[in-house]
Scaffold this motif. Structure first.
Motif, PDB file in Angstrom:
ATOM      1  N   LEU A  41       0.823  -1.207   0.000  1.00  0.00           N
ATOM      2  CA  LEU A  41       0.000   0.000   0.000  1.00  0.00           C
ATOM      3  C   LEU A  41       0.861   1.263   0.000  1.00  0.00           C
ATOM      4  O   LEU A  41       2.033   1.238   0.381  1.00  0.00           O
ATOM      5  CB  LEU A  41      -0.922   0.010   1.225  1.00  0.00           C
ATOM      6  CG  LEU A  41      -1.823  -1.217   1.420  1.00  0.00           C
ATOM      7  CD1 LEU A  41      -2.738  -1.015   2.624  1.00  0.00           C
ATOM      8  CD2 LEU A  41      -2.637  -1.511   0.168  1.00  0.00           C
ATOM      9  N   LEU A  42       0.240   2.354  -0.404  1.00  0.00           N
ATOM     10  CA  LEU A  42       0.905   3.659  -0.445  1.00  0.00           C
ATOM     11  C   LEU A  42       0.132   4.648   0.415  1.00  0.00           C
ATOM     12  O   LEU A  42      -1.084   4.786   0.284  1.00  0.00           O
ATOM     13  CB  LEU A  42       0.972   4.177  -1.885  1.00  0.00           C
ATOM     14  CG  LEU A  42       1.396   5.644  -2.071  1.00  0.00           C
ATOM     15  CD1 LEU A  42       2.824   5.867  -1.578  1.00  0.00           C
ATOM     16  CD2 LEU A  42       1.257   6.052  -3.540  1.00  0.00           C
ATOM     17  N   ARG A  43       0.857   5.326   1.310  1.00  0.00           N
ATOM     18  CA  ARG A  43       0.263   6.410   2.092  1.00  0.00           C
ATOM     19  C   ARG A  43       1.104   7.670   1.894  1.00  0.00           C
ATOM     20  O   ARG A  43       2.328   7.633   2.057  1.00  0.00           O
ATOM     21  CB  ARG A  43       0.218   6.042   3.580  1.00  0.00           C
ATOM     22  CG  ARG A  43      -0.442   7.131   4.433  1.00  0.00           C
ATOM     23  CD  ARG A  43      -0.692   6.674   5.863  1.00  0.00           C
ATOM     24  NE  ARG A  43       0.515   6.491   6.635  1.00  0.00           N
ATOM     25  CZ  ARG A  43       0.854   5.342   7.233  1.00  0.00           C
ATOM     26  NH1 ARG A  43       0.086   4.271   7.133  1.00  0.00           N
ATOM     27  NH2 ARG A  43       1.971   5.258   7.931  1.00  0.00           N
ATOM     28  N   ILE A  44       0.457   8.756   1.550  1.00  0.00           N
ATOM     29  CA  ILE A  44       1.138  10.034   1.384  1.00  0.00           C
ATOM     30  C   ILE A  44       1.053  10.785   2.711  1.00  0.00           C
ATOM     31  O   ILE A  44      -0.032  11.189   3.136  1.00  0.00           O
ATOM     32  CB  ILE A  44       0.496  10.874   0.258  1.00  0.00           C
ATOM     33  CG1 ILE A  44       0.503  10.095  -1.069  1.00  0.00           C
ATOM     34  CG2 ILE A  44       1.219  12.207   0.119  1.00  0.00           C
ATOM     35  CD1 ILE A  44       1.880   9.784  -1.601  1.00  0.00           C
ATOM     36  N   GLU A  45       2.188  10.962   3.364  1.00  0.00           N
ATOM     37  CA  GLU A  45       2.194  11.608   4.680  1.00  0.00           C
ATOM     38  C   GLU A  45       2.393  13.118   4.498  1.00  0.00           C
ATOM     39  O   GLU A  45       3.495  13.650   4.626  1.00  0.00           O
ATOM     40  CB  GLU A  45       3.258  10.968   5.568  1.00  0.00           C
ATOM     41  CG  GLU A  45       2.932   9.491   5.810  1.00  0.00           C
ATOM     42  CD  GLU A  45       3.708   8.851   6.943  1.00  0.00           C
ATOM     43  OE1 GLU A  45       4.821   9.323   7.244  1.00  0.00           O
ATOM     44  OE2 GLU A  45       3.202   7.864   7.506  1.00  0.00           O
ATOM     45  N   GLU A  73      -3.927  -0.853  -3.677  1.00  0.00           N
ATOM     46  CA  GLU A  73      -5.144  -0.096  -3.397  1.00  0.00           C
ATOM     47  C   GLU A  73      -4.885   1.373  -3.696  1.00  0.00           C
ATOM     48  O   GLU A  73      -3.743   1.778  -3.929  1.00  0.00           O
ATOM     49  CB  GLU A  73      -5.572  -0.270  -1.928  1.00  0.00           C
ATOM     50  CG  GLU A  73      -5.981  -1.693  -1.566  1.00  0.00           C
ATOM     51  CD  GLU A  73      -6.394  -1.820  -0.104  1.00  0.00           C
ATOM     52  OE1 GLU A  73      -6.433  -0.783   0.605  1.00  0.00           O
ATOM     53  OE2 GLU A  73      -6.658  -2.957   0.330  1.00  0.00           O
ATOM     54  N   GLU A  74      -5.943   2.175  -3.684  1.00  0.00           N
ATOM     55  CA  GLU A  74      -5.794   3.610  -3.896  1.00  0.00           C
ATOM     56  C   GLU A  74      -4.952   4.215  -2.767  1.00  0.00           C
ATOM     57  O   GLU A  74      -5.022   3.756  -1.621  1.00  0.00           O
ATOM     58  CB  GLU A  74      -7.159   4.293  -3.931  1.00  0.00           C
ATOM     59  CG  GLU A  74      -7.978   3.963  -5.172  1.00  0.00           C
ATOM     60  CD  GLU A  74      -7.296   4.444  -6.439  1.00  0.00           C
ATOM     61  OE1 GLU A  74      -6.889   5.626  -6.491  1.00  0.00           O
ATOM     62  OE2 GLU A  74      -7.155   3.633  -7.374  1.00  0.00           O
ATOM     63  N   PRO A  75      -4.144   5.230  -3.060  1.00  0.00           N
ATOM     64  CA  PRO A  75      -3.310   5.833  -2.012  1.00  0.00           C
ATOM     65  C   PRO A  75      -4.144   6.496  -0.922  1.00  0.00           C
ATOM     66  O   PRO A  75      -5.244   6.988  -1.175  1.00  0.00           O
ATOM     67  CB  PRO A  75      -2.475   6.864  -2.775  1.00  0.00           C
ATOM     68  CG  PRO A  75      -3.262   7.161  -4.007  1.00  0.00           C
ATOM     69  CD  PRO A  75      -3.946   5.883  -4.369  1.00  0.00           C
ATOM     70  N   VAL A  76      -3.607   6.485   0.279  1.00  0.00           N
ATOM     71  CA  VAL A  76      -4.230   7.152   1.422  1.00  0.00           C
ATOM     72  C   VAL A  76      -3.477   8.452   1.675  1.00  0.00           C
ATOM     73  O   VAL A  76      -2.242   8.460   1.712  1.00  0.00           O
ATOM     74  CB  VAL A  76      -4.175   6.256   2.676  1.00  0.00           C
ATOM     75  CG1 VAL A  76      -4.618   7.028   3.920  1.00  0.00           C
ATOM     76  CG2 VAL A  76      -5.029   5.014   2.478  1.00  0.00           C
ATOM     77  N   PHE A  77      -4.216   9.550   1.835  1.00  0.00           N
ATOM     78  CA  PHE A  77      -3.604  10.840   2.145  1.00  0.00           C
ATOM     79  C   PHE A  77      -3.791  11.112   3.636  1.00  0.00           C
ATOM     80  O   PHE A  77      -4.914  11.222   4.123  1.00  0.00           O
ATOM     81  CB  PHE A  77      -4.227  11.951   1.301  1.00  0.00           C
ATOM     82  CG  PHE A  77      -3.795  11.913  -0.139  1.00  0.00           C
ATOM     83  CD1 PHE A  77      -2.748  12.708  -0.585  1.00  0.00           C
ATOM     84  CD2 PHE A  77      -4.425  11.062  -1.045  1.00  0.00           C
ATOM     85  CE1 PHE A  77      -2.338  12.665  -1.913  1.00  0.00           C
ATOM     86  CE2 PHE A  77      -4.023  11.006  -2.374  1.00  0.00           C
ATOM     87  CZ  PHE A  77      -2.971  11.813  -2.808  1.00  0.00           C
ATOM     88  N   GLN A  78      -2.679  11.215   4.345  1.00  0.00           N
ATOM     89  CA  GLN A  78      -2.733  11.290   5.798  1.00  0.00           C
ATOM     90  C   GLN A  78      -3.475  12.524   6.313  1.00  0.00           C
ATOM     91  O   GLN A  78      -4.253  12.438   7.266  1.00  0.00           O
ATOM     92  CB  GLN A  78      -1.312  11.261   6.365  1.00  0.00           C
ATOM     93  CG  GLN A  78      -1.244  11.015   7.854  1.00  0.00           C
ATOM     94  CD  GLN A  78       0.163  10.658   8.290  1.00  0.00           C
ATOM     95  OE1 GLN A  78       1.047  11.507   8.279  1.00  0.00           O
ATOM     96  NE2 GLN A  78       0.373   9.410   8.664  1.00  0.00           N
ATOM     97  N   PHE A  79      -3.254  13.673   5.695  1.00  0.00           N
ATOM     98  CA  PHE A  79      -3.878  14.894   6.189  1.00  0.00           C
ATOM     99  C   PHE A  79      -5.400  14.806   6.139  1.00  0.00           C
ATOM    100  O   PHE A  79      -6.092  15.381   6.990  1.00  0.00           O
ATOM    101  CB  PHE A  79      -3.397  16.100   5.381  1.00  0.00           C
ATOM    102  CG  PHE A  79      -3.955  17.410   5.867  1.00  0.00           C
ATOM    103  CD1 PHE A  79      -3.535  17.957   7.069  1.00  0.00           C
ATOM    104  CD2 PHE A  79      -4.913  18.098   5.129  1.00  0.00           C
ATOM    105  CE1 PHE A  79      -4.053  19.159   7.536  1.00  0.00           C
ATOM    106  CE2 PHE A  79      -5.436  19.296   5.581  1.00  0.00           C
ATOM    107  CZ  PHE A  79      -5.006  19.831   6.783  1.00  0.00           C
ATOM    108  N   ALA A  80      -5.926  14.075   5.174  1.00  0.00           N
ATOM    109  CA  ALA A  80      -7.378  13.933   5.039  1.00  0.00           C
ATOM    110  C   ALA A  80      -7.977  13.163   6.209  1.00  0.00           C
ATOM    111  O   ALA A  80      -9.193  13.199   6.423  1.00  0.00           O
ATOM    112  CB  ALA A  80      -7.718  13.238   3.720  1.00  0.00           C
TER     113      ALA A  80
END
Length: 219
Positions: A41-45, A73-80
């Motif tokens: 998975l990819l998470r944008i911090e 999976e679709e990337p997760v954006f941490q700030f959101a």
């Protein structure tokens, strides 16, 4: 480790060009996930709002695509997910595992210098206080255990033991109410179902602190 499919992640910050260390970490995570039949998975911090840019996010997407490391999976954006992180801090506060700290910047700096000179962790005088001055600037700190030890079970280094008295009370929420990295990463890893964290050993000290918070949340 739970008997469930492996889920790894790469979690870069979009604050500049993607460097070789990020690419290497992504490769190790992708390889381990594929080797075990798991997910990558990819998470944008992107919690550093001043430095995070859309252009840097695109660089991460392009870099992973060029390397052939496609997230499952679709990337997760941490700030959101900031509201969810705040709820976790409030839960710790309600359970007595966190506290409001009203130390000023000057007081914190002075305490840090004294603690360094004495070879101990930073301690806030508000740790065991029952005062609640919500109209005054404050941070929310984790109330780290002061006795016993925290053990990190690392598949490369083996068991790594930290004395709890040497770990300071991490800030969970800043004075503006925004969550810090060390809180956000725990909540996100848990809710993304991450089973294995593969990253540089410069994060080992963070791992001990994060483990304490993880356990305090009952996870």
């Amino acid at each position: 480790m739970p008997d469930r499919p492996v889920v790894t992640r790469i979690a870069p910050s979009p604050t500049g060009a993607m460097h070789i260390g990020t690419a290497r970490t992504a490769l190790f995570n992708w390889l381990y996930a594929k080797h075990t039949g798991g997910k990558f998975l990819l998470r944008i911090e992107d919690t550093d709002r001043e430095r995070s840019t859309d252009a840097a996010v695109q660089v991460i997407f392009d870099g992973l695509a060029w390397l052939g490391l496609t997230p499952d999976e679709e990337p997760v954006f941490q700030f959101a997910r900031a509201e969810r992180h705040v709820l976790a801090a409030q839960e710790l506060l309600a359970k007595g595992n966190a506290y409001r700290c009203y130390m000023t910047v000057e007081e914190t700096t002075a305490e840090r210098e004294i603690a360094r000179a004495e070879g101990r962790a930073i301690r806030s005088p508000w740790r065991d206080a029952e005062a609640n001055f919500n109209d005054r600037p404050h941070v929310i700190r984790f109330k780290s255990p002061q006795e016993g030890e925290t053990v990190i079970r690392d598949k490369v280094k083996g068991d790594v033991t930290f004395q709890n008295k040497d770990l300071d009370d991490l800030i969970l929420l800043r004075t503006d109410g925004t969550p810090t990295y060390n809180l956000a990463v725990i909540v996100d890893d848990h809710e993304m179902g991450i089973t294995h964290v593969i990253r540089g050993d410069d994060h080992l000290n963070n791992a001990a602190r994060q483990t304490q918070i993880y356990e305090a949340l009952g996870w």
